[in-house]
Motif scaffolding. Sequence first.
Motif, PDB file in Angstrom:
ATOM      1  N   LEU A 142      -3.490 -79.440 -34.735  1.00 15.57           N
ATOM      2  CA  LEU A 142      -2.462 -80.349 -35.227  1.00 15.57           C
ATOM      3  C   LEU A 142      -2.713 -80.735 -36.684  1.00 15.57           C
ATOM      4  O   LEU A 142      -1.797 -80.814 -37.489  1.00 15.57           O
ATOM      5  N   VAL A 143      -3.970 -80.968 -37.049  1.00 19.04           N
ATOM      6  CA  VAL A 143      -4.269 -81.365 -38.426  1.00 19.04           C
ATOM      7  C   VAL A 143      -4.575 -80.158 -39.304  1.00 19.04           C
ATOM      8  O   VAL A 143      -5.096 -80.294 -40.404  1.00 19.04           O
TER       9      VAL A 143
ATOM     10  N   GLU B 102     -11.484 -81.513 -45.403  1.00 18.72           N
ATOM     11  CA  GLU B 102     -11.594 -81.168 -43.975  1.00 18.72           C
ATOM     12  C   GLU B 102     -12.110 -82.356 -43.172  1.00 18.72           C
ATOM     13  O   GLU B 102     -11.664 -82.631 -42.063  1.00 18.72           O
ATOM     14  N   ARG B 103     -13.051 -83.066 -43.787  1.00 18.37           N
ATOM     15  CA  ARG B 103     -13.588 -84.244 -43.102  1.00 18.37           C
ATOM     16  C   ARG B 103     -12.478 -85.264 -42.833  1.00 18.37           C
ATOM     17  O   ARG B 103     -12.419 -85.860 -41.770  1.00 18.37           O
ATOM     18  N   GLN B 104     -11.614 -85.453 -43.829  1.00 16.83           N
ATOM     19  CA  GLN B 104     -10.519 -86.403 -43.647  1.00 16.83           C
ATOM     20  C   GLN B 104      -9.589 -85.959 -42.517  1.00 16.83           C
ATOM     21  O   GLN B 104      -9.105 -86.764 -41.748  1.00 16.83           O
ATOM     22  N   ARG B 105      -9.338 -84.647 -42.457  1.00 17.70           N
ATOM     23  CA  ARG B 105      -8.467 -84.150 -41.374  1.00 17.70           C
ATOM     24  C   ARG B 105      -9.098 -84.429 -40.021  1.00 17.70           C
ATOM     25  O   ARG B 105      -8.415 -84.850 -39.081  1.00 17.70           O
TER      26      ARG B 105
ATOM     27  N   GLN C 251      -1.565 -85.998 -47.937  1.00 19.34           N
ATOM     28  CA  GLN C 251      -0.449 -86.942 -47.815  1.00 19.34           C
ATOM     29  C   GLN C 251       0.785 -86.245 -47.240  1.00 19.34           C
ATOM     30  O   GLN C 251       1.413 -86.742 -46.305  1.00 19.34           O
ATOM     31  N   ASP C 252       1.103 -85.081 -47.823  1.00 16.00           N
ATOM     32  CA  ASP C 252       2.298 -84.356 -47.363  1.00 16.00           C
ATOM     33  C   ASP C 252       2.169 -83.986 -45.891  1.00 16.00           C
ATOM     34  O   ASP C 252       3.103 -84.172 -45.105  1.00 16.00           O
ATOM     35  N   GLU C 253       0.993 -83.447 -45.550  1.00 10.57           N
ATOM     36  CA  GLU C 253       0.797 -83.052 -44.153  1.00 10.57           C
ATOM     37  C   GLU C 253       0.886 -84.248 -43.228  1.00 10.57           C
ATOM     38  O   GLU C 253       1.449 -84.169 -42.144  1.00 10.57           O
ATOM     39  N   PHE C 254       0.317 -85.352 -43.673  1.00  7.01           N
ATOM     40  CA  PHE C 254       0.337 -86.520 -42.801  1.00  7.01           C
ATOM     41  C   PHE C 254       1.763 -87.012 -42.595  1.00  7.01           C
ATOM     42  O   PHE C 254       2.153 -87.366 -41.484  1.00  7.01           O
ATOM     43  N   LEU C 255       2.558 -86.998 -43.651  1.00 11.03           N
ATOM     44  CA  LEU C 255       3.945 -87.442 -43.508  1.00 11.03           C
ATOM     45  C   LEU C 255       4.707 -86.508 -42.556  1.00 11.03           C
ATOM     46  O   LEU C 255       5.526 -86.956 -41.749  1.00 11.03           O
ATOM     47  N   ARG C 256       4.410 -85.202 -42.661  1.00 13.55           N
ATOM     48  CA  ARG C 256       5.078 -84.253 -41.772  1.00 13.55           C
ATOM     49  C   ARG C 256       4.686 -84.534 -40.321  1.00 13.55           C
ATOM     50  O   ARG C 256       5.511 -84.557 -39.414  1.00 13.55           O
ATOM     51  N   LEU C 257       3.380 -84.774 -40.125  1.00 18.02           N
ATOM     52  CA  LEU C 257       2.861 -85.090 -38.798  1.00 18.02           C
ATOM     53  C   LEU C 257       3.536 -86.344 -38.248  1.00 18.02           C
ATOM     54  O   LEU C 257       3.963 -86.402 -37.097  1.00 18.02           O
ATOM     55  N   GLN C 258       3.657 -87.337 -39.105  1.00 18.91           N
ATOM     56  CA  GLN C 258       4.217 -88.617 -38.690  1.00 18.91           C
ATOM     57  C   GLN C 258       5.682 -88.477 -38.270  1.00 18.91           C
ATOM     58  O   GLN C 258       6.161 -89.220 -37.423  1.00 18.91           O
ATOM     59  N   ARG C 259       6.400 -87.510 -38.854  1.00 22.84           N
ATOM     60  CA  ARG C 259       7.792 -87.314 -38.436  1.00 22.84           C
ATOM     61  C   ARG C 259       7.867 -87.000 -36.950  1.00 22.84           C
ATOM     62  O   ARG C 259       8.797 -87.409 -36.263  1.00 22.84           O
ATOM     63  N   ASP C 260       6.870 -86.244 -36.434  1.00 26.24           N
ATOM     64  CA  ASP C 260       6.837 -85.946 -34.993  1.00 26.24           C
ATOM     65  C   ASP C 260       6.241 -87.084 -34.184  1.00 26.24           C
ATOM     66  O   ASP C 260       6.701 -87.414 -33.104  1.00 26.24           O
ATOM     67  N   LEU C 261       5.149 -87.660 -34.715  1.00 24.51           N
ATOM     68  CA  LEU C 261       4.392 -88.627 -33.923  1.00 24.51           C
ATOM     69  C   LEU C 261       5.053 -89.990 -33.874  1.00 24.51           C
ATOM     70  O   LEU C 261       4.994 -90.677 -32.863  1.00 24.51           O
ATOM     71  N   ALA C 262       5.657 -90.365 -35.005  1.00 16.57           N
ATOM     72  CA  ALA C 262       6.312 -91.664 -35.102  1.00 16.57           C
ATOM     73  C   ALA C 262       5.431 -92.804 -34.619  1.00 16.57           C
ATOM     74  O   ALA C 262       5.828 -93.629 -33.806  1.00 16.57           O
TER      75      ALA C 262
ATOM     76  N   ALA D 279     -11.122 -90.586 -51.193  1.00 18.36           N
ATOM     77  CA  ALA D 279     -12.375 -89.951 -51.606  1.00 18.36           C
ATOM     78  C   ALA D 279     -12.220 -88.474 -51.963  1.00 18.36           C
ATOM     79  O   ALA D 279     -13.196 -87.819 -52.276  1.00 18.36           O
ATOM     80  N   VAL D 280     -10.987 -87.949 -51.895  1.00 16.47           N
ATOM     81  CA  VAL D 280     -10.817 -86.522 -52.187  1.00 16.47           C
ATOM     82  C   VAL D 280     -10.081 -86.332 -53.511  1.00 16.47           C
ATOM     83  O   VAL D 280      -9.448 -87.255 -54.028  1.00 16.47           O
ATOM     84  N   ASP D 281     -10.159 -85.129 -54.060  1.00 19.87           N
ATOM     85  CA  ASP D 281      -9.561 -84.914 -55.378  1.00 19.87           C
ATOM     86  C   ASP D 281      -8.043 -84.932 -55.278  1.00 19.87           C
ATOM     87  O   ASP D 281      -7.464 -84.779 -54.199  1.00 19.87           O
ATOM     88  N   PRO D 282      -7.357 -85.147 -56.416  1.00 21.31           N
ATOM     89  CA  PRO D 282      -5.904 -85.383 -56.398  1.00 21.31           C
ATOM     90  C   PRO D 282      -5.110 -84.272 -55.710  1.00 21.31           C
ATOM     91  O   PRO D 282      -4.139 -84.553 -55.004  1.00 21.31           O
ATOM     92  N   ILE D 283      -5.517 -83.026 -55.878  1.00 22.77           N
ATOM     93  CA  ILE D 283      -4.730 -81.934 -55.291  1.00 22.77           C
ATOM     94  C   ILE D 283      -4.836 -81.956 -53.775  1.00 22.77           C
ATOM     95  O   ILE D 283      -3.840 -81.888 -53.054  1.00 22.77           O
ATOM     96  N   VAL D 284      -6.063 -82.097 -53.287  1.00 26.06           N
ATOM     97  CA  VAL D 284      -6.262 -82.179 -51.841  1.00 26.06           C
ATOM     98  C   VAL D 284      -5.569 -83.429 -51.294  1.00 26.06           C
ATOM     99  O   VAL D 284      -4.955 -83.394 -50.236  1.00 26.06           O
ATOM    100  N   ARG D 285      -5.666 -84.525 -52.051  1.00 22.82           N
ATOM    101  CA  ARG D 285      -5.056 -85.766 -51.600  1.00 22.82           C
ATOM    102  C   ARG D 285      -3.563 -85.570 -51.376  1.00 22.82           C
ATOM    103  O   ARG D 285      -3.015 -85.938 -50.346  1.00 22.82           O
ATOM    104  N   GLU D 286      -2.920 -84.948 -52.366  1.00 28.44           N
ATOM    105  CA  GLU D 286      -1.477 -84.737 -52.261  1.00 28.44           C
ATOM    106  C   GLU D 286      -1.144 -83.904 -51.021  1.00 28.44           C
ATOM    107  O   GLU D 286      -0.203 -84.192 -50.291  1.00 28.44           O
ATOM    108  N   ARG D 287      -1.961 -82.872 -50.784  1.00 25.65           N
ATOM    109  CA  ARG D 287      -1.684 -82.021 -49.634  1.00 25.65           C
ATOM    110  C   ARG D 287      -1.867 -82.803 -48.332  1.00 25.65           C
ATOM    111  O   ARG D 287      -1.066 -82.710 -47.411  1.00 25.65           O
TER     112      ARG D 287
END
Lengths: 367, 231, 222
Positions: A144-145, A164-167, A199-210, A189-197
């Motif tokens: 899922l993550v 990966e640790r954050q995931r 964030q995006d993944e989490f928002l996508r996940l949240q659309r399903d999980l609500a 704690a992660v670099d800006p590029i990873v952070r953005e990714r």
Amino acid sequence: MMADEAGRAGHGSGSRTGAVSLEFRGVTKRYGHSAQARGAVNDLSLEVPAGAICVLVGPSGCGKTTSLKMVNRLIEPTAGQILLDGVNVLTEDVTELRRRIGYVIQHVGLFPHLTVGRNVAVVPALVGWSKERQLARADELLSLVGLDPAGYRSRYPFQLSGGERQRVGVARALAADPPLMLMDEPFAAVDPIVRERLQDEFLRLQRDLAKTILFVTHDIDEAIKMGDLIAVMEEGGRLAQFGPPDEILAHPASDFVARFVGADRGLKRLSLVTIADLELAPIAASAPPGLPTFSPSTKLRDALSVLLAADSRGGVALDEEGQPCGFVTVDAIASALAEDRQPAATRSGGVTRQGATGVGAAAGDDS
Amino acid sequence: MDLIGATAAWLSDPAHWQGANGIPSRLFEHVALSGGSLALATLVALPLGLWIGHTGRISWLVVTSANAWRALPSFAVIGLLVPFTTVLDANLGFTLYPTLVAMVVLAGPPILVNAYQGVADVDTDLVEAARAMGMKERQILLGVEMPIALPVLATGIRSAAVQVIATATLGSAFGFGGLGRFIVLGDANKDNGELFGGVVLVAALALTTLGLFLLLERRLVSAGLARRTAG
Amino acid sequence: MSGEPLIRWDWLFAHLGPIAERVGQHLYLAAIAVSVGFAISFALAALSIRRRKLYPFVTVLATAAYTIPSFAMFAALVAITGLSVFTAEIPLVLYTIVLFVPNIVAGFDSVPWDVLDAADGMGYTPGQRWWRVELPLAVPLVVAGLRLASVSTIGLVTVSAILGDSFGGLGYYILDGYKRHFTTEILVGGLLSIGLAVIADLGFVLLQRLLTPWAARRTVGG
Ligand SMILES: Nc1ncnc2c1ncn2[C@@H]1O[C@H](COP(=O)(O)OP(=O)(O)O)[C@@H](O)[C@H]1O
Ligand SMILES: [Mg+2]
């Protein structure tokens, strides 16, 4: 009750466990015993509807973490109530309560002596699932993550990158399918590029999980991106403003909020709106070739940037099929700022105006 | 005279491998009493150290007195116990008791201090994460803090084991049995073979113990922590 | 023997002179061991820092040496060297090395890289950098090692009493009292040697604080 949760969780991560609503009602926290001790959180009141992401944002030391930890009772409030679906958390069994609330922190807190798989399965193990079920659940959550279970489940935390640790941290928090998640600067704690990714993944996940999510950050841009609702806090644990991102950006309630969101708040508002939200002018027959083109999901901020860089007054909006469907001009983008949109209703569905009262109280308190 | 030859001769003499004063029974005495003392000390000091580390209660006492405990010379401790065991019974002080008590008393502090330090040093974020997931305090201590503190904790038990074996050897100067007897007797009888044979046996026992504990630690400590302890 | 008091004060006052001599011998044996041990350890540590591959080797040997009980070590040396001051000093020195080397290495390891870079950047010569930056920053752990070694050596000197009456410092009284079933002697030897160890420990704590006012002292063994 817990077994019930767990039972439903087993049916698949996509299943909605019925998010809860969250309410702070006059919550105050003072560290230390003296009555004069400066409050870390002061008379905080806000309501988060079920399924919404509420971001607590403010400068370091303003009481965000303290507010968050009072929800799962890692910290006990000095006064006031915190309600989950109308039930005061202080009346619940603390262990039961915590197992129903996911918790993700900046330094993740993965147990170094357990494999990734067992880290994810900590709560299922605590509530006594069978070994096979724990394993299945861990694999499911890792997928899922976005982590391949075969490659990751037997690794130890020290063998993971920061991202990966954050995931894994997010997967662990989701393990018992909690209706409420608390996230304290989870991507800081992660670099800006990873952070953005992430964030995006989490928002996508949240659309399903609500899930209902209380999310802490000190970064206003992250708050704007992640939040359905934003609670801006200031020094001394006071709520400076509470409302949807666009409202905070369009109408900062005080000088503090205006300074905190930054002089570029107009531009920031533009990143909340996409080409699809814009009223498009028809494409003129005389339009020169080679104009910039925009997909419907392009943010207005990015579109403006492209237009300015191309020194072009306008560009072509494309529809989902990539066919030209309208004309975008700098003026049209500028006028989008003038509109007073009501994303509160559109973004998170029926947020009460409780926020506004909160703002009034906080602003009046600012003596 | 040939020290190595004399030692080898003494060690290989079958007469020294039987009877109440033979090598096996002295070895058994040494190991059994050391093991018993270590177990007793662990039973008391380990839970206490874990508890202090987890709760932080009376930790100042541990921190301030840890060095004082280390300053205790075992020779003096055994000696000092003689008059006091003598108070109980005129002959008690001249048997194995002072040494036995010293073994337990001296093994406790390193176990307690390391258990305390190991648990106290566990990242507070981890403890909080555990608590936030609904672990009870006992589960946090046994399931999170103790496994993570294991390398430090095991070091404490290992130094205590080495310490106990050394104290038992020293005890031979004070009426205690064990392998140190051979050293005392060899010295008294001017028999270098026996003296050096005793030295070899004692050293072998101590090094074997050290090795066994190191092996056990490697088996028990999670691979996820291996890198941390190494670096 | 029974009816004998725990301490016979008359004996104590009659023997103040010899007791003082034993205290002197005790400190003398310990001081030699600590200073010689320190010098050897500094050299070994310097070598280990330059040649990292040597260090595990040094540690393993040291741990093994430390594991061998002092009683056996002293006894073995009598058999090898016969009786002389070396018989007592060789084991004592060996044990101090075990305590010194890891502390000295850790002390120099504890100097952060960015501090060294900053020193280089400000134009320190290697010699200046060593004297004014590395050494002062390594001092807390080095002194901690000194403290540990002194305390441990003061304790071990007592064991050298088994070598004979001309050794052992205060340990002589412990053993002699035991042999003669004379508790006064045991108490004098035992309590005074513990006292010496405690005083040495406190002295080094003081020294540590004077030398390194900036160092934090939170944890055990500091
Ligand atoms: N355990 C504590 N004891 C005393 N004061 C604390 C404690 N935790 C936080 N504080 C204080 O409370 C205030 C709010 O802290 P925190 O909630 O961590 O802020 P934030 O997460 O917004 O940075 C700060 O002034 C902080 O110093
Ligand atoms: Mg915080």
